[in-house]
Design a protein around this motif. Structure first.
Motif: not given
Length: 526
Positions: A148-150, A155-156, A361-367
């Motif tokens: 669910a986290r991934e 989504e983000k 990254n700057e989006q708050g998700v893994p690069a």
């Protein structure tokens, strides 16, 4: 006496349930868009309908008839100039599943519930729409959330960027919609809904039921959530054929999977193409690329039959994903393609990138940069009649970002160095022209480099050299990039800052540029 009557009735019902060998119905203009064929609604002639193998055309009144067994998906092949009604989640309602007994009850993940007796008429309502020959489709490779986290990262990092996008006809995901936990199919569907487009899907090796013994049952949960794993539709001058190319279990060893097709799938392609004009662009979409690599990845005889079926179609394109890298693949006569013009397969980069690895990254998700140096992202295919142009969009970056340039930040004046300037042209192919110049100097041709992208290695190495544990998952080891170029870096220029400019000309004749800077300082001796 009552019990005998009940037994007799049950026998009659059972015989009717399992002896049905024909499906009939109409393809019609659903004028009031209520999903039912009303008395005054007219049929649509010459629309293709299939049971997954045979394909037939409706007659002048919109009627069709096809053979049917106890495990069939009946579907209409959307004609150009019409649209398929969507369900509440923007998934096209183009099919009817006929599984009187439902999916096997032993499956870990729920399949199709028993569908009961075949309706007297299985009808498909269509709605006319203005459909330009010049349009764009949005393509996702491998969303593949394992948790669910991934799914939140998906989504983000991806969905939020394209939600509400305009001037795009529809979307298509190229398999591995989730990562083995098929309960995540529904959260994936809810995420995709936010894009706001009609959305087509296909099955990947991580969308399958692994607790089955025959390949024909490996898509039971996928069918319950998305419908048939093999189908077709038209839009403009393009005919799309969507296929499940994952054989599970691997027919050679009885476990794992192998790329390929069953005979009934290729029979469907053959029957479908009989009704498709030679002037149309044929787009095939599947998960595993057709590159068979000595037969160890994709069954060569299946690829050959597919190529033979396409031999009279001058305009073709294949779409695949699966690899979590990005490449342009061209099949010529050496690979069994009989036409002079090679067959192009676009093996798309993925929305999950390198499986949601790396630091945030700057989006708050893994690069999640892929191991060939391609950043995660998605593609747009722009169609104009039976021709196409493909663009790759890096998630979170401007659309002009098509090249990553890597080089030393500073070099000593006049000092020889084995360091170089590297250009990773994400959509490139080794025959593309990639050039570089320093300042306003002469453009020099860069050479294809059969090597790992050093920019990716720079992202990877901190995971092995940091004295403190990094959050997240270490990226995958680098692989040689098929779209990397190199040239030497100049050290014989004046001391100061110098601009590096790289330009790449793609296969469509368009030029892409990227700039960077480095410094030349007075050389330091030991």
């Amino acid at each position: 006496m009552k019990s005998l009557i009940l037994i007799a009735l049950a026998t009659v019902f059972s015989t009717g349930l399992y002896a049905q060998d024909k499906v009939k119905g109409f393809v019609y203009h659903d004028a009031n868009n209520n999903g039912k064929k009303d008395a005054k609604e007219t049929g649509i002639a010459k629309v293709a309908v299939s049971n997954g193998v045979q394909v037939t055309l409706t007659d002048e009144k919109g009627r069709y008839e096809l053979p049917i067994g106890n495990d069939n998906g009946i579907f209409v092949i959307k004609p150009s100039g019409y649209r398929i009604p969507l369900n509440a989640d923007n998934l096209p309602k183009f099919y009817y599943l006929h599984k009187p007994m439902g999916s096997p009850s032993t499956l870990e993940f729920k399949g199709v519930s028993p569908t009961g007796p075949l309706p007297k008429s299985v009808d498909f309502g269509l709605l006319p729409q203005k459909e330009a020959d010049d349009y764009t489709a949005l393509i996702f490779g491998d969303p593949q959330a394992y948790t669910a986290r991934e799914m939140e990262f998906f989504e983000k990092g991806i969905i939020a960027e394209v939600a509400g996008i305009k001037d795009v006809a529809f979307g298509l995901s190229l398999g591995d919609l989730v990562g083995n936990d098929l309960n995540l199919h529904q959260p994936y569907i809810k995420a995709i809904k936010k894009v706001g487009l009609p959305w087509y899907n296909l099955i990947g090796n991580h969308d399958m039921n692994f607790d089955v013994k025959v390949d024909s049952l490996s898509d039971e949960t996928y069918e319950a959530n998305f419908g048939p794993a093999n189908y077709a539709f038209n839009y403009g001058k393009v005919h799309y054929i969507i296929l499940d190319d994952v054989l599970y279990p691997n027919p050679r060893i009885g476990k794992g999977y192998l790329g390929g097709f069953r005979k009934d799938q290729l029979d469907f392609v053959e029957n479908d193409l009989k009704l498709v004009g030679k002037d149309q662009l044929i787009v095939l979409a599947f998960h595993i690329p057709l590159e068979h690599q000595n037969g160890n990845v994709f069954r060569p005889e299946d690829r050959q039959r597919l190529f033979d079926l396409l031999k009279d179609y001058p305009n073709t394109l294949s779409l695949s994903a699966h690899m979590h890298t990005q490449s342009q693949i061209f099949y010529g006569k050496k690979e069994g393609w009989s036409q002079e013009k090679p067959h192009h397969e676009y093996n798309a980069g993925t929305t999950s990138g390198d499986w949601y690895s790396g630091q945030l990254n700057e989006q708050g998700v893994p690069a999640a940069t892929m191991r060939d140096g391609t950043p995660k992202g998605y593609a747009f295919i722009h169609f104009k009649g039976n021709q196409y142009v493909i663009d790759y969009k890096v998630a979170g970056k401007d659309k002009s970002y098509q090249i990553e340039v890597f080089h030393p930040k500073v070099v000593g004046q006049g000092k020889s160095t084995r360091a170089g300037i590297y250009a990773n042209f994400f959509m490139g192919y080794r025959t593309d022209l990639v050039e570089c110049r320093i300042g306003n100097g002469k453009w020099e041709k860069m050479s294809p480099a059969n090597a790992a992208d050093p920019a990716y290695l720079a992202e990877l190495h901190p995971w092995d050299t940091s004295e403190e544990l990094l959050a997240g998952r270490r990226p995958t080891n680098a692989t040689d990039s098929p779209h990397l170029w190199r040239m030497s870096i100049a050290t014989d220029l004046p001391i100061g800052t110098h601009v590096i400019e790289v330009r790449a000309t793609d296969r469509y004749g368009r030029t892409h540029t990227q700039k960077s800077i480095y410094r030349i300082e007075k050389a330091k001796e030991l």
